[in-house]
Design a protein around this motif. Structure first.
Motif, PDB file in Angstrom:
ATOM      1  N   PHE A   9       0.894  -1.255   0.053  1.00  0.00           N
ATOM      2  CA  PHE A   9       0.063  -0.046  -0.051  1.00  0.00           C
ATOM      3  C   PHE A   9       0.865   1.182   0.076  1.00  0.00           C
ATOM      4  CE2 PHE A   9      -1.640   3.367   3.008  1.00  0.00           C
ATOM      5  CZ  PHE A   9      -2.521   3.764   2.172  1.00  0.00           C
ATOM      6  N   VAL A  10       1.798   1.383   0.938  1.00  0.00           N
ATOM      7  CA  VAL A  10       2.686   2.339   1.049  1.00  0.00           C
ATOM      8  C   VAL A  10       3.526   2.525  -0.519  1.00  0.00           C
ATOM      9  CG1 VAL A  10       4.722   3.518   2.190  1.00  0.00           C
ATOM     10  CG2 VAL A  10       2.965   2.499   3.282  1.00  0.00           C
ATOM     11  N   SER A  11       4.094   1.466  -0.922  1.00  0.00           N
ATOM     12  CA  SER A  11       4.825   1.628  -2.352  1.00  0.00           C
ATOM     13  C   SER A  11       4.059   2.438  -3.233  1.00  0.00           C
ATOM     14  CB  SER A  11       5.269   0.322  -2.695  1.00  0.00           C
ATOM     15  OG  SER A  11       6.055   0.404  -3.748  1.00  0.00           O
ATOM     16  N   VAL A  12       2.443   1.813  -3.209  1.00  0.00           N
ATOM     17  CA  VAL A  12       1.597   2.321  -4.410  1.00  0.00           C
ATOM     18  C   VAL A  12       1.467   3.584  -4.208  1.00  0.00           C
ATOM     19  CG1 VAL A  12      -0.705   2.053  -5.336  1.00  0.00           C
ATOM     20  CG2 VAL A  12       0.515   0.112  -4.934  1.00  0.00           C
ATOM     21  N   ALA A  13       1.226   4.092  -2.900  1.00  0.00           N
ATOM     22  CA  ALA A  13       1.065   5.566  -2.606  1.00  0.00           C
ATOM     23  C   ALA A  13       2.219   6.519  -3.063  1.00  0.00           C
ATOM     24  CB  ALA A  13       0.624   5.757  -0.919  1.00  0.00           C
ATOM     25  N   ASP A  14       3.319   5.971  -2.919  1.00  0.00           N
ATOM     26  CA  ASP A  14       4.533   6.717  -3.168  1.00  0.00           C
ATOM     27  C   ASP A  14       4.763   6.778  -4.480  1.00  0.00           C
ATOM     28  OD1 ASP A  14       5.146   7.092  -0.519  1.00  0.00           O
ATOM     29  OD2 ASP A  14       6.792   5.376  -0.313  1.00  0.00           O
ATOM     30  N   HIS A  15       4.627   5.601  -5.375  1.00  0.00           N
ATOM     31  CA  HIS A  15       4.818   5.748  -6.926  1.00  0.00           C
ATOM     32  C   HIS A  15       3.528   6.164  -7.503  1.00  0.00           C
ATOM     33  CE1 HIS A  15       7.951   2.938  -5.372  1.00  0.00           C
ATOM     34  NE2 HIS A  15       8.891   3.589  -6.261  1.00  0.00           N
ATOM     35  N   GLU A  16       2.483   6.262  -7.099  1.00  0.00           N
ATOM     36  CA  GLU A  16       1.270   6.645  -7.656  1.00  0.00           C
ATOM     37  C   GLU A  16       1.148   5.621  -8.869  1.00  0.00           C
ATOM     38  OE1 GLU A  16       1.486  10.574  -8.362  1.00  0.00           O
ATOM     39  OE2 GLU A  16       0.508  11.160  -6.523  1.00  0.00           O
ATOM     40  N   ASN A  17       1.408   4.471  -8.731  1.00  0.00           N
ATOM     41  CA  ASN A  17       1.597   3.648  -9.987  1.00  0.00           C
ATOM     42  C   ASN A  17       1.663   1.953  -9.173  1.00  0.00           C
ATOM     43  OD1 ASN A  17       3.152   1.703 -12.143  1.00  0.00           O
ATOM     44  ND2 ASN A  17       2.115   3.706 -13.124  1.00  0.00           N
ATOM     45  N   PHE A  18       0.798   1.182  -9.667  1.00  0.00           N
ATOM     46  CA  PHE A  18       0.778  -0.229  -9.409  1.00  0.00           C
ATOM     47  C   PHE A  18       2.130  -0.920  -9.867  1.00  0.00           C
ATOM     48  CE2 PHE A  18      -3.583   0.903  -7.849  1.00  0.00           C
ATOM     49  CZ  PHE A  18      -3.474  -0.159  -6.804  1.00  0.00           C
ATOM     50  N   THR A  19       2.391  -0.840 -11.180  1.00  0.00           N
ATOM     51  CA  THR A  19       3.206  -1.452 -11.807  1.00  0.00           C
ATOM     52  C   THR A  19       4.719  -1.266 -11.121  1.00  0.00           C
ATOM     53  OG1 THR A  19       2.232  -1.491 -14.194  1.00  0.00           O
ATOM     54  CG2 THR A  19       4.561  -2.093 -14.047  1.00  0.00           C
ATOM     55  N   ARG A  20       5.186   0.108 -11.053  1.00  0.00           N
ATOM     56  CA  ARG A  20       6.174   0.283 -10.430  1.00  0.00           C
ATOM     57  C   ARG A  20       6.403  -0.072  -9.139  1.00  0.00           C
ATOM     58  NH1 ARG A  20       5.531   5.219 -13.484  1.00  0.00           N
ATOM     59  NH2 ARG A  20       4.839   6.549 -11.612  1.00  0.00           N
ATOM     60  N   ALA A  21       5.199   0.132  -8.281  1.00  0.00           N
ATOM     61  CA  ALA A  21       5.338  -0.649  -7.012  1.00  0.00           C
ATOM     62  C   ALA A  21       5.374  -1.847  -6.784  1.00  0.00           C
ATOM     63  CB  ALA A  21       3.879  -0.204  -6.321  1.00  0.00           C
ATOM     64  N   ALA A  22       4.957  -2.558  -7.797  1.00  0.00           N
ATOM     65  CA  ALA A  22       5.499  -3.936  -7.670  1.00  0.00           C
ATOM     66  C   ALA A  22       6.680  -4.397  -8.085  1.00  0.00           C
ATOM     67  CB  ALA A  22       4.296  -4.974  -8.895  1.00  0.00           C
ATOM     68  N   GLU A  23       7.335  -3.593  -8.830  1.00  0.00           N
ATOM     69  CA  GLU A  23       8.856  -3.763  -9.155  1.00  0.00           C
ATOM     70  C   GLU A  23       9.728  -3.401  -8.024  1.00  0.00           C
ATOM     71  OE1 GLU A  23       9.375  -1.310 -12.489  1.00  0.00           O
ATOM     72  OE2 GLU A  23       8.381  -2.537 -14.077  1.00  0.00           O
ATOM     73  N   LYS A  24       9.237  -2.462  -7.321  1.00  0.00           N
ATOM     74  CA  LYS A  24       9.919  -2.163  -6.152  1.00  0.00           C
ATOM     75  C   LYS A  24       9.721  -3.070  -5.230  1.00  0.00           C
ATOM     76  CE  LYS A  24      12.109   1.710  -7.247  1.00  0.00           C
ATOM     77  NZ  LYS A  24      13.768   1.906  -7.094  1.00  0.00           N
ATOM     78  N   CYS A  25       8.682  -3.601  -4.871  1.00  0.00           N
ATOM     79  CA  CYS A  25       8.401  -4.675  -3.918  1.00  0.00           C
ATOM     80  C   CYS A  25       8.706  -6.115  -4.368  1.00  0.00           C
ATOM     81  CB  CYS A  25       7.050  -4.696  -3.212  1.00  0.00           C
ATOM     82  SG  CYS A  25       6.274  -3.205  -2.776  1.00  0.00           S
ATOM     83  N   PHE A  26       9.279  -6.272  -5.622  1.00  0.00           N
ATOM     84  CA  PHE A  26       9.717  -7.540  -6.176  1.00  0.00           C
ATOM     85  C   PHE A  26       8.526  -8.469  -6.221  1.00  0.00           C
ATOM     86  CE2 PHE A  26      13.539  -5.543  -4.252  1.00  0.00           C
ATOM     87  CZ  PHE A  26      14.357  -5.349  -5.498  1.00  0.00           C
ATOM     88  N   VAL A  27       7.338  -8.295  -6.460  1.00  0.00           N
ATOM     89  CA  VAL A  27       6.143  -8.999  -6.477  1.00  0.00           C
ATOM     90  C   VAL A  27       5.412  -8.749  -7.900  1.00  0.00           C
ATOM     91  CG1 VAL A  27       4.817  -7.262  -5.329  1.00  0.00           C
ATOM     92  CG2 VAL A  27       4.171  -9.606  -5.077  1.00  0.00           C
ATOM     93  N   ALA A  28       4.678  -9.823  -8.427  1.00  0.00           N
ATOM     94  CA  ALA A  28       3.977  -9.618  -9.605  1.00  0.00           C
ATOM     95  C   ALA A  28       2.956  -8.697  -9.369  1.00  0.00           C
ATOM     96  CB  ALA A  28       3.450 -11.059  -9.974  1.00  0.00           C
ATOM     97  N   GLN A  29       2.642  -7.807 -10.290  1.00  0.00           N
ATOM     98  CA  GLN A  29       1.529  -6.694 -10.211  1.00  0.00           C
ATOM     99  C   GLN A  29       0.110  -7.144  -9.971  1.00  0.00           C
ATOM    100  OE1 GLN A  29      -0.888  -5.496 -12.886  1.00  0.00           O
ATOM    101  NE2 GLN A  29      -1.505  -3.996 -11.227  1.00  0.00           N
ATOM    102  N   PRO A  30      -0.216  -8.465 -10.553  1.00  0.00           N
ATOM    103  CA  PRO A  30      -1.792  -8.847 -10.060  1.00  0.00           C
ATOM    104  C   PRO A  30      -1.673  -9.425  -8.712  1.00  0.00           C
ATOM    105  CG  PRO A  30      -0.834  -9.664 -12.252  1.00  0.00           C
ATOM    106  CD  PRO A  30       0.343  -9.136 -11.727  1.00  0.00           C
ATOM    107  N   SER A  31      -0.541 -10.002  -8.155  1.00  0.00           N
ATOM    108  CA  SER A  31      -0.564 -10.357  -6.713  1.00  0.00           C
ATOM    109  C   SER A  31      -0.560  -8.911  -5.573  1.00  0.00           C
ATOM    110  CB  SER A  31       0.648 -11.086  -6.580  1.00  0.00           C
ATOM    111  OG  SER A  31       0.794 -11.513  -5.037  1.00  0.00           O
ATOM    112  N   LEU A  32       0.197  -7.895  -6.164  1.00  0.00           N
ATOM    113  CA  LEU A  32      -0.033  -6.945  -5.245  1.00  0.00           C
ATOM    114  C   LEU A  32      -1.392  -6.176  -5.315  1.00  0.00           C
ATOM    115  CD1 LEU A  32       2.809  -4.020  -5.003  1.00  0.00           C
ATOM    116  CD2 LEU A  32       0.424  -3.281  -5.958  1.00  0.00           C
ATOM    117  N   SER A  33      -1.774  -6.083  -6.570  1.00  0.00           N
ATOM    118  CA  SER A  33      -3.231  -5.521  -6.804  1.00  0.00           C
ATOM    119  C   SER A  33      -4.170  -6.121  -5.765  1.00  0.00           C
ATOM    120  CB  SER A  33      -3.475  -5.508  -8.162  1.00  0.00           C
ATOM    121  OG  SER A  33      -2.900  -4.608  -8.885  1.00  0.00           O
ATOM    122  N   GLN A  34      -4.186  -7.649  -5.900  1.00  0.00           N
ATOM    123  CA  GLN A  34      -5.094  -8.411  -5.248  1.00  0.00           C
ATOM    124  C   GLN A  34      -4.925  -8.194  -3.535  1.00  0.00           C
ATOM    125  OE1 GLN A  34      -7.444  -9.590  -7.529  1.00  0.00           O
ATOM    126  NE2 GLN A  34      -7.614 -11.146  -5.778  1.00  0.00           N
TER     127      GLN A  34
END
Length: 292
Positions: A9-34
């Motif tokens: 959640f914090v990563s998405v808020a900082d990047h304002e983007n799900f894809t970039r947040a997923a890359e920073k968290c080393f997780v697949a974007q669909p998994s992060l979104s879920q």
């Protein structure tokens, strides 16, 4: 509610983007979104306004963001406190390239003498990346030149330094006692590329003085700018700390008469993030050493 959901959640808020947040968290974007969706269901409402171009926090999301940062900071603090009992632990320090080689060596020397067991890492990059690294927790403390625009950062001005006119030692103006912007309006300039905030600041100062600099060349390195000046390719405005460190006889530096160009150096840290004892001690030493 899980810690990894808060991190996502914090990563998405900082990047304002799900894809970039997923890359920073080393997780697949669909998994992060879920995981974000599960968190929103648990909290009873949306945390983000989702658009095609950007993701922005809702009012509820902004309130929850502050709590999430505090929770994650407390967890990290607990881990660090266990490491710091014997004066060990880690601290990451960032600085922009026009500051790092002149500012950090003496600061780090004093700090390492006080905390020889500490693991210190240095991050040197442009302003925007230093800010982003601080927001993402990659660095604990950063040093850069104002202005800094981020509501998520604590920005502490430390000192201002003059930008000195740099020219070759045999330049026609080298022997002149009083030099103003009018004297160099027609001179070619050697500047840092505009990716560096210093390059933008110099151009801005020249424009304020009714001087539109004619740029003979750009460089990505301050040392290269100084070398080009020494070879007679143009003049430049150089921070005093860089001028003081220059031992070459190919260049000379003069303080401009009238309104002097300056830049203000500030220390940044992440708002609402717990600061370990090592970070607090380093910041205090930096204040004592650099405030003028």
């Amino acid at each position: 509610m899980e810690l990894h959901q808060l991190r996502y959640f914090v990563s998405v808020a900082d990047h304002e983007n799900f894809t970039r947040a997923a890359e920073k968290c080393f997780v697949a974007q669909p998994s992060l979104s879920q995981q974000i969706i599960k968190l929103e269901k648990e909290l009873g409402g949306p945390l983000f306004d989702r658009t095609a171009r950007k993701v922005r926090l809702t009012d509820a999301g902004r309130k929850f963001y502050q709590r999430a940062v505090l929770i994650l900071g407390s967890v990290e603090a607990a881990r660090q406190e266990l490491l710091e009992e014997d004066g060990s632990g880690r601290i990451a320090i960032g600085a922009i390239p026009t500051l790092a080689p002149y500012l950090l060596p003496s600061l780090l020397k004093d700090f390492v003498q006080s905390y020889p067991e500490a693991e210190v890492s240095v991050y040197e990059n442009l302003t925007q990346f230093t800010i982003q690294a601080c927001l993402e927790g990659e660095i604990d403390v950063g040093f850069l030149a104002l202005p800094v625009e981020s509501a998520q950062l604590e920005v502490e001005p430390l000192f201002s330094e003059e930008l000195l006119l740099a020219m070759s030692a045999d330049h026609a103006l080298a022997g002149q006692k009083r030099i103003t912007m009018k004297h160099i309006m027609e001179e070619p300039f050697v500047l840092l590329s505009e990716a560096h905030c210093l390059g933008e600041q110099i151009v801005s100062f020249c424009k304020q003085s009714s001087c539109l600099p004619s740029v003979s060349c750009h460089s990505a390195q301050l040392l290269t700018v100084q070398e080009m000046v020494g070879l007679g390719h143009g003049v430049s405005l150089i921070p005093r700390m860089a001028a003081d460190a220059d031992r070459s006889d190919k260049r000379c530096y003069r303080s401009l008469s009238g309104k002097k160009p300056t830049r203000t150096i500030a220390m940044i840290s992440r708002s609402h993030r717990h600061q370990t004892r090592l970070v607090r001690e380093f910041m205090q030493q930096a204040r004592a050493s650099l405030r003028k």
